[in-house]
Design an enzyme around this catalytic site. Structure first.
Site: not given
Ligand code: IPM
Ligand code: MG
Length: 327
Positions: A145, A196, A228, A252, A256
């Site tokens: 990032y 990884k 993975d 990230d 999710d």
């Molecule tokens: C998160 C989001 C952010 C990220 C975006 C909005 C920049 O996906 O907080 O997980 O990628 O970190």
């Molecule tokens: Mg995210």
């Protein structure tokens, strides 16, 4: 001006459903002020698309200064189709990334729990996710990032080339690993470090650093997993995980995934902390994991629970009020 004893909560509603979910959360904040003696000075500031429209940048220097002076930041959500045409460096997301980086919020806590009422909403069989309780600790200020060099350039002879860089220092890996060990020790005592290391140099160093910190946490059982495999194990047998610690990008993606396991991305909070376990004026940002959901914005149907739970994390980690957090 806040009185000396008052905590300063900087509120940024953000874009899309942000104003709605933060608005509902502020009603909850108000209840704690009225009934639980929470003394709070609430300041409002713009970030993201709303700030681009009003102030010309996703976060202004003035707002950054206010962030540095606050005890905690409560954040709604950023982004939306109105700003999708902007180059990456000017997008609403850069406001959030600047806050994370400059406030040095390196430990991002993303708890995923399954509420029994939602067990049927998960894509997994209810028996696989019953009792789900995973804490993903994502490194938030380094890795791909933020590392340099990055950019897109023209190549001699035609075509273009894009570069992102993944870099981690031992210091950056160690401090987030220690935050995760601390959390694991207060939970079921299991920490899984995800990398990884079979492919990446950063993974090699990450694994070595996490392993060498383990000696200070004999009560925590440490394991390592390739990213993975972790993605696969999370859908195969999520109950094997207690705390997961991983880098910015893997965190990230995997957070999710853990969020979706619980049935809805819309119900999970997060805390981004500068120094875990140091209540008081530690820098911290609290936000729901979900995005700005422009498709349902303004209709009053967005579920505010993730933002309310983010405020609960604020009560626990920044305001040292664990009982109020439970409430
Ligand atoms: C998160 C989001 C952010 C990220 C975006 C909005 C920049 O996906 O907080 O997980 O990628 O970190
Ligand atoms: Mg995210």
């Amino acid at each position: 001006m806040a009185a000396a004893s008052e905590l300063i909560l900087l509120v940024r509603v953000g874009d899309g459903i942000g104003p709605e979910i933060v608005g509902e959360t502020l009603r909850v904040v108000g209840w704690f002020q009225d009934h639980r003696g929470l003394e709070l000075h609430i300041q409002h500031a713009l970030t993201g698309g709303a700030a681009i429209d009003a102030e010309g940048a996703a976060i202004s220097d003035h707002t950054m200064a206010e962030a540095f002076d606050s005890d905690a930041i409560l954040f709604g959500s950023v982004g939306g189709p109105d700003w999708d045409h902007l180059p990456r460096s000017q997008r609403p997301e850069t406001g959030l990334l600047r806050l994370r980086k400059e406030l040095d919020l390196f430990a991002n806590l993303r708890p995923a729990v399954c509420y029994p009422a939602l067990a049927g909403a998960s894509a997994l069989k209810p028996e696989l996710i019953a009792g789900l309780d995973i804490m993903v600790v994502r490194e938030l200020t380094a890795g791909v990032y933020f590392s340099e060099p990055r950019g897109i350039s023209d190549m001699v002879g035609g075509g273009r080339r894009a570069i992102d860089t993944q870099a981690y220092t031992s210091f950056e890996s160690e401090r987030v690993a220690r935050a995760a060990f601390e959390l694991a020790r207060g939970r079921k005592g299991r920490l899984c470090s995800v990398d990884k290391a079979n492919v990446m140099e950063t993974g090699q160093l990450w694994r070595a650093v996490v392993s060498s910190s383990a000696g200070d946490y004999p009560e925590v059982e440490l394991s390592h997993m390739f990213a993975d495999n972790c993605a696969m194990q999370l859908v195969r047998k999520p109950s094997q995980f207690d705390v997961i610690v991983t880098d910015n990008l893997f965190g990230d993606l995997l957070s999710d995934e853990t969020a979706a396991l619980s049935g809805s991305l819309g119900l999970l909070p997060s805390a981004s902390l500068g120094a875990v376990g140091e209540p008081g004026r530690a820098r911290a940002l609290y936000e729901p994991i979900h995005g700005s959901a422009p498709d349902i914005a303004g209709r009053g149907v967005a579920n505010p629970l993730a933002t309310i739970l983010s405020f609960a994390m604020c009560l626990r980690h920044s305001f040292a009020r664990p009982h109020d957090a439970e409430l």
